[in-house]
Write an enzyme that holds these catalytic residues in place. Sequence first.
Site, PDB file in Angstrom:
ATOM      1  N   THR A 107      -1.632 -57.732 -40.647  1.00 14.20           N
ATOM      2  CA  THR A 107      -0.265 -58.049 -40.241  1.00 14.20           C
ATOM      3  C   THR A 107       0.146 -57.377 -38.948  1.00 14.20           C
ATOM      4  O   THR A 107       0.826 -57.978 -38.114  1.00 14.20           O
ATOM      5  CB  THR A 107       0.703 -57.635 -41.374  1.00 14.20           C
ATOM      6  OG1 THR A 107       0.363 -58.352 -42.559  1.00 14.20           O
ATOM      7  CG2 THR A 107       2.143 -57.953 -41.009  1.00 14.20           C
ATOM      8  N   ASP A 164      -8.973 -60.946 -42.562  1.00 14.85           N
ATOM      9  CA  ASP A 164      -7.880 -60.569 -43.449  1.00 14.85           C
ATOM     10  C   ASP A 164      -8.389 -59.482 -44.387  1.00 14.85           C
ATOM     11  O   ASP A 164      -9.524 -59.560 -44.874  1.00 14.85           O
ATOM     12  CB  ASP A 164      -7.412 -61.788 -44.245  1.00 14.85           C
ATOM     13  CG  ASP A 164      -6.167 -61.488 -45.057  1.00 14.85           C
ATOM     14  OD1 ASP A 164      -6.292 -60.795 -46.093  1.00 14.85           O
ATOM     15  OD2 ASP A 164      -5.082 -61.945 -44.668  1.00 14.85           O
ATOM     16  N   SER A 165      -7.567 -58.488 -44.649  1.00 12.74           N
ATOM     17  CA  SER A 165      -8.071 -57.358 -45.441  1.00 12.74           C
ATOM     18  C   SER A 165      -8.465 -57.764 -46.856  1.00 12.74           C
ATOM     19  O   SER A 165      -9.264 -57.087 -47.503  1.00 12.74           O
ATOM     20  CB  SER A 165      -7.040 -56.226 -45.483  1.00 12.74           C
ATOM     21  OG  SER A 165      -5.915 -56.589 -46.250  1.00 12.74           O
ATOM     22  N   SER A 166      -7.947 -58.866 -47.338  1.00 14.87           N
ATOM     23  CA  SER A 166      -8.357 -59.343 -48.662  1.00 14.87           C
ATOM     24  C   SER A 166      -9.809 -59.803 -48.669  1.00 14.87           C
ATOM     25  O   SER A 166     -10.429 -59.899 -49.734  1.00 14.87           O
ATOM     26  CB  SER A 166      -7.455 -60.502 -49.113  1.00 14.87           C
ATOM     27  OG  SER A 166      -6.118 -60.063 -49.260  1.00 14.87           O
ATOM     28  N   THR A 181      -3.080 -53.972 -44.926  1.00 15.43           N
ATOM     29  CA  THR A 181      -2.732 -52.910 -45.883  1.00 15.43           C
ATOM     30  C   THR A 181      -3.377 -53.075 -47.249  1.00 15.43           C
ATOM     31  O   THR A 181      -3.588 -52.093 -47.960  1.00 15.43           O
ATOM     32  CB  THR A 181      -1.203 -52.834 -46.068  1.00 15.43           C
ATOM     33  OG1 THR A 181      -0.713 -54.103 -46.535  1.00 15.43           O
ATOM     34  CG2 THR A 181      -0.523 -52.480 -44.759  1.00 15.43           C
ATOM     35  N   ASP A 182      -3.708 -54.311 -47.637  1.00 15.51           N
ATOM     36  CA  ASP A 182      -4.143 -54.541 -49.018  1.00 15.51           C
ATOM     37  C   ASP A 182      -5.382 -53.749 -49.397  1.00 15.51           C
ATOM     38  O   ASP A 182      -5.496 -53.276 -50.530  1.00 15.51           O
ATOM     39  CB  ASP A 182      -4.389 -56.036 -49.256  1.00 15.51           C
ATOM     40  CG  ASP A 182      -3.090 -56.828 -49.344  1.00 15.51           C
ATOM     41  OD1 ASP A 182      -2.026 -56.206 -49.498  1.00 15.51           O
ATOM     42  OD2 ASP A 182      -3.148 -58.068 -49.250  1.00 15.51           O
ATOM     43  N   THR A 231      -8.821 -41.928 -63.812  1.00 17.09           N
ATOM     44  CA  THR A 231      -7.569 -42.221 -64.486  1.00 17.09           C
ATOM     45  C   THR A 231      -6.859 -43.410 -63.855  1.00 17.09           C
ATOM     46  O   THR A 231      -6.917 -43.619 -62.638  1.00 17.09           O
ATOM     47  CB  THR A 231      -6.630 -41.000 -64.493  1.00 17.09           C
ATOM     48  OG1 THR A 231      -5.388 -41.369 -65.133  1.00 17.09           O
ATOM     49  CG2 THR A 231      -6.337 -40.508 -63.091  1.00 17.09           C
TER      50      THR A 231
END
Length: 347
Positions: free
Chosen positions: A19, A63-65, A95-96, A281
Amino acid sequence: MFTDKYMESNILVIYTGGTIGMIQDPATGALTPFNFDALYKHIPILQNFNCRIDSYCFDPLIDSSNMNPSFWIKLAKVIEENYEKYDGFVVLHGTDTMAYTASVLSFMLENLNKPVVFTGSQLPMGVLRTDGRENFINAIEIAAARAEDTPIVPEVSICFENRLMRGNRTNKFNAENFNAFLSGNYPLLAQVGVHIRYNHQHILKPNFRKLKVHLNLDPNVAILKLFPGITENVVRSILNIPGLKALILETYGAGNAPTDAWFLKALSDGIAGGITIFNVTQCKGGSVEMGKYETSVQLGSIGVVGGYDITTESAVAKTMYLLGEGFSGGQLSQMLQTPLRGELTID
């Protein structure tokens, strides 16, 4: 004496996609990739920095995806090839999956003695209320900051919404707010206000050894997140994935899991078949404490490896890195529990 001055530094901005690198076309109104050759035209304030800023753009952008190990290797190579030419690096990234990329780069870049600062934005650079401009300027200043000719933050970090975090300690926890990243188990490396306040005691120290770049990553890793009602078929289907070498097991709280006989038998069979199971966790803060509660005692007894306070993102990255380096069995388990790049804390 420490100073946050950015004197005569050479910074390489690496745009991978995402982005932050989008700007609105004035003719069509559509968002198009930012022209980094015209960086000073778009952000003239950068001329006030006493440093040279060059750029490298991946082609095609990703794209980070769609991020994957092969792209991580390309990114590490770009840094390796330019390492001696620049004093610091700013990586613009979607960011993803930024926390995954920052984590794996921390392991791939052994003996890193220069800043590699990741940043991005929730809104495109070309949008009026963008957070990208401030994130970008802050990242440049931090990447260029030196004290007595030594970089102040010689490690892989994420700079986002006026906070600097260790890259392999972060996760994205908010898809809407500008404050999108969390470092739940490690203090901030710096806070940006009127001044940049560096927390020097929490920043990795340079070792001045030659950079060693590791380009072998083994993706034969899976994540199994526990939930109430999980069935034996689900667990065994994951453990029976052909070629699986390691499983990141996301457990409850301090490392707790069901004590059903079928569940423990399934994990035990997987371990006997050569799969390393790494217990992390599900919580955004806190640590796995194997044996603290009865529900985790049996995990330890069958050979599940406790992950302390490592994030899932960092656990995936570290496991791929160690498998790529040829570690397996007891050696792999030992290395997973050994802090290599400040990614976990052992009490």
